[in-house]
Design an enzyme around this catalytic site. Structure first.
Site: not given
Ligand code: GAR
Length: 192
Positions: A11-12, A101, A103, A144, A173
């Site tokens: 959840g960052s 989304n 990615h 994706d 991100e």
């Molecule tokens: C992030 O790096 C996001 O881009 C990736 O999961 C992570 C979630 O981090 N998403 C994918 O890989 C989708 N295919 P978070 O829970 O700390 O936000």
């Protein structure tokens, strides 16, 4: 305008989005949806006093429950932030160009089913690529593969581990996704 975040993991990104929109005049994060009862995103939501919903497959794919809640909370836009389940077609149809989304790679490289989180960064490391990055895209039926909105390229150094790459991409991100969401939602507001 109300937005919802869908998240499965730490959840960052959700935290960065909530921080960005805290106290915003007219855009409000009104709902956090997760498929994972242990998601860090739930703690993040509770820190901000945001309503949460934990879904199972039955609720998401075989009932109207989630769509009804989105309608009731007047959700106009959905941001997936590390949400690992496919979005059902009826939701895609109800939110055309309103579900995005993020990615952690430069799509179409290292995307598709099963390519998430550390799988992506391990593949980048194994490839020897000198660049990775992030992609923000509309969500479509295929993992994706929706139209790309924003890409940001960042370096991969030979000494980087997959964890180093992940940390660098994640930092970008956090800086990029909230601003991208604001830009997209403001554009929707201008059209309405
Ligand atoms: C992030 O790096 C996001 O881009 C990736 O999961 C992570 C979630 O981090 N998403 C994918 O890989 C989708 N295919 P978070 O829970 O700390 O936000």
């Amino acid at each position: 305008m109300n937005i919802a975040i869908f998240a499965s993991g730490g959840g960052s990104n959700a935290a960065a989005i909530l921080k960005h929109f805290e106290g915003h005049d007219c855009i409000r994060v009104a709902l956090m949806v997760t498929n994972n009862p242990n998601a860090g995103a739930l703690d993040v939501a509770s820190n901000y006093g945001i309503e949460t919903l934990v879904v199972n497959r039955e609720m998401l794919y075989r009932s109207q429950e989630v769509l009804d809640l989105l309608e009731d909370r007047q959700i106009a836009f959905i941001a997936l932030a590390g949400f690992l389940w496919r979005i059902p077609n009826d939701m895609l149809n109800k939110y055309p160009s309103r579900i995005v989304n993020i990615h952690p790679s430069l799509l179409p490289k290292y995307g598709g089913k099963g390519m998430y989180g550390h799988h992506v960064h391990n593949a980048v490391k194994a490839s020897g690529d000198r660049f990775s990055g992030l992609t923000i895209h509309y969500v479509s039926e295929e993992y994706d593969a929706g139209q790309i909105i924003i890409q940001l390229k960042c370096p991969v150094y030979p000494s980087d581990s997959a964890e180093d790459i992940a940390a660098r991409v994640l930092r970008f991100e956090h800086a990029t996704y909230p601003v991208a969401i604001q830009d997209l939602v403001e554009r929707l507001m201008l059209r309405e």
